[in-house]
Design a protein around this motif. Structure first.
Motif, short mmCIF file in Angstrom:
data_model
loop_
_atom_site.label_atom_id
_atom_site.label_comp_id
_atom_site.label_asym_id
_atom_site.label_seq_id
_atom_site.Cartn_x
_atom_site.Cartn_y
_atom_site.Cartn_z
N GLU A 261 55.91 14.90 66.77
CA GLU A 261 55.88 15.09 65.32
C GLU A 261 57.30 15.36 64.81
OE1 GLU A 261 53.61 14.45 63.26
OE2 GLU A 261 54.20 15.48 61.43
N TRP B 283 38.48 25.73 53.79
CA TRP B 283 37.42 25.58 52.77
C TRP B 283 36.58 24.32 53.02
CZ3 TRP B 283 35.82 29.40 49.94
CH2 TRP B 283 36.69 30.43 49.63
N GLY C 172 44.56 25.08 48.83
CA GLY C 172 43.29 25.72 48.42
C GLY C 172 42.11 24.79 48.51
N ASP D 292 48.17 14.48 56.25
CA ASP D 292 49.46 13.86 55.91
C ASP D 292 49.26 12.93 54.71
OD1 ASP D 292 51.75 12.36 55.72
OD2 ASP D 292 51.73 11.64 57.79
N LYS D 293 49.87 13.30 53.56
CA LYS D 293 49.61 12.56 52.32
C LYS D 293 50.60 11.43 52.08
CE LYS D 293 46.14 15.25 51.47
NZ LYS D 293 46.10 16.41 50.62
N GLY E 155 43.21 18.06 58.26
CA GLY E 155 43.69 19.02 57.26
C GLY E 155 42.68 20.14 57.08
N VAL E 156 43.05 21.34 57.52
CA VAL E 156 42.12 22.48 57.48
C VAL E 156 42.65 23.58 56.54
CG1 VAL E 156 41.06 24.32 58.88
CG2 VAL E 156 41.29 22.01 59.82
N ALA F 233 49.55 17.62 65.48
CA ALA F 233 49.65 16.63 64.40
C ALA F 233 48.54 15.59 64.63
CB ALA F 233 51.02 15.97 64.43
N ASP F 234 48.09 14.95 63.53
CA ASP F 234 46.98 13.98 63.63
C ASP F 234 47.22 12.92 64.71
OD1 ASP F 234 45.69 15.23 61.53
OD2 ASP F 234 46.41 13.81 60.02
N HIS G 271 36.52 12.86 56.76
CA HIS G 271 37.18 13.42 55.57
C HIS G 271 38.67 13.55 55.87
CE1 HIS G 271 38.16 17.14 52.93
NE2 HIS G 271 38.44 16.03 52.29
N GLY H 133 39.10 22.20 47.81
CA GLY H 133 38.96 20.93 47.08
C GLY H 133 37.53 20.77 46.58
N ASP I 134 42.39 14.69 54.77
CA ASP I 134 43.07 15.58 53.83
C ASP I 134 44.32 16.20 54.47
OD1 ASP I 134 43.53 16.99 51.48
OD2 ASP I 134 42.11 18.59 51.94
N SER J 12 41.40 18.50 62.65
CA SER J 12 42.78 18.40 63.12
C SER J 12 43.69 19.09 62.11
CB SER J 12 43.16 16.92 63.22
OG SER J 12 44.56 16.75 63.29
C1 LIG Z 1 45.57 20.22 51.65
S1 LIG Z 1 45.59 21.06 53.15
C2 LIG Z 1 43.96 20.89 53.74
C3 LIG Z 1 42.95 21.59 52.89
C4 LIG Z 1 41.55 21.58 53.45
N1 LIG Z 1 41.06 20.26 53.79
C5 LIG Z 1 40.60 22.20 52.43
O1 LIG Z 1 40.04 21.44 51.60
O2 LIG Z 1 40.42 23.41 52.44
C6 LIG Z 1 46.50 19.98 54.18
C7 LIG Z 1 46.62 20.43 55.64
O3 LIG Z 1 47.03 19.30 56.40
C8 LIG Z 1 47.88 19.73 57.43
N2 LIG Z 1 48.72 18.59 57.83
C9 LIG Z 1 49.71 17.98 57.12
N3 LIG Z 1 50.24 16.97 57.82
C10 LIG Z 1 49.56 16.92 58.99
C11 LIG Z 1 49.63 16.09 60.15
N4 LIG Z 1 50.51 15.09 60.23
N5 LIG Z 1 48.78 16.34 61.16
C12 LIG Z 1 47.86 17.34 61.07
N6 LIG Z 1 47.75 18.17 60.02
C13 LIG Z 1 48.60 17.96 59.01
C14 LIG Z 1 48.67 20.89 56.83
O4 LIG Z 1 49.07 21.74 57.87
C15 LIG Z 1 47.63 21.54 55.89
O5 LIG Z 1 47.02 22.63 56.50
#
Ligand SMILES: C[S@@+](CC[C@H](N)C(=O)[O-])C[C@H]1O[C@@H](n2cnc3c(N)ncnc32)[C@H](O)[C@@H]1O
Length: 257
Positions: free
Chosen positions: A23, A123, A95, A197-198, A118-119, A174-175, A193, A97, A195, A142
């Protein structure tokens, strides 16, 4: 903390974690050669989302054909305890969604196996598990370790009720490392689902990795699809007409396969 100090601390924290070297390499590459990936096609994506958007309630009642009761009203005690757990966490993370949508897509598919990326506080994990546990199902999640935090006290997933945790498999990489490990354990899912890496490229890689793992009749969901045009382009390339849900000024995309 200034930017240079933060970058240095992050780099040093990564160096202490050989499991995260892949990563680290990707982040360095992205920051040097691919900085625009986060917002690629944002304007186009936002217009498209706005034209298609329906409400959470509208989607649950009219598409899933299920009576809509907001998630926090279905599980008031667990929800109140989760809010307390979040308030006690000393770290700031993403937070909640569209929790009702997450709960109802698991109900709609009678999911036995769901995967999420994405955890953060957990939530979305809480919402998926609230449905999955009633059928003895499993949630595979993950999320990256929060590299700058004290790793001895980890708050990722802290709002997930204790009684749901036997049904939860959390992969802390990482994913690109977590997903192959998850797919080695479970290869087909009722619900996906996304949520994490955007970035545009991160989404396209994960969409292509995960979409084929959704069973026919299952549901594929991605959050924040107005950030860039990855979800739009993915749907267009496959001739898919998705549902778009507006929630808190953001958009989630849903494909019923
Ligand atoms: C928006 S939050 C997730 C919110 C959660 N799904 C919820 O609705 O409560 C995005 C999460 O993705 C994780 N993240 C970002 N890039 C990532 C990657 N490449 N691999 C794994 N996790 C990643 C971040 O650490 C963060 O905790």
């Amino acid at each position: 903390m200034n930017k240079i100090a933060e970058i240095t601390l992050t780099f040093v924290a990564y160096l202490k974690r050989p499991d995260l070297y892949p990563e680290l390499r990707r982040k360095i590459w992205k920051n040097i050669f691919n900085r625009s990936s986060g917002l690629r096609g944002k304007e186009e994506a936002e217009k498209w989302c706005a034209a298609l958007a329906v409400s959470e309630k509208g989607f649950i009642e009219n598409v899933l054909k299920m009576p809509f009761v907001p998630f926090e009203r279905l599980f008031p005690n667990e929800f109140a305890a989760a809010l307390q757990a979040q308030a006690k966490a000393p770290v700031k993370m993403g937070g909640a969604g569209a929790l009702s949508v997450i709960y109802y897509i698991n109900e709609y598919t009678n999911s036995g196996n769901t995967v999420e990326t994405g955890v953060a506080y957990g939530w979305s994990s809480f919402a998926a598990l609230a449905s999955l546990v009633s059928r003895g199902g499993t949630l595979y999640s993950s999320d990256m370790p929060y590299i700058l935090q004290d790793q001895s006290s980890d708050f990722v997933g802290c709002v997930v009720p204790e009684k749901y945790r036997l049904n939860w498999r959390l992969f802390r990489f990482a994913d690109k490392e977590s997903l192959p490990k998850i797919l080695a354990e479970q290869n087909i899912f009722d619900v996906v689902h996304y949520d994490s890496d955007k970035s545009y490229d991160g989404r396209i890689w994960a969409y292509n990795t995960l979409f084929g793992k959704v069973r026919n009749g299952g549901v594929f969901m991605s959050d924040d699809i107005g950030d860039n045009a990855a979800f739009k382009h993915f749907c267009e390339a496959r001739n898919i007409n998705p549902y778009v849900i507006e929630f808190d000024g953001k958009y989630a995309g849903i494909i019923i396969k």
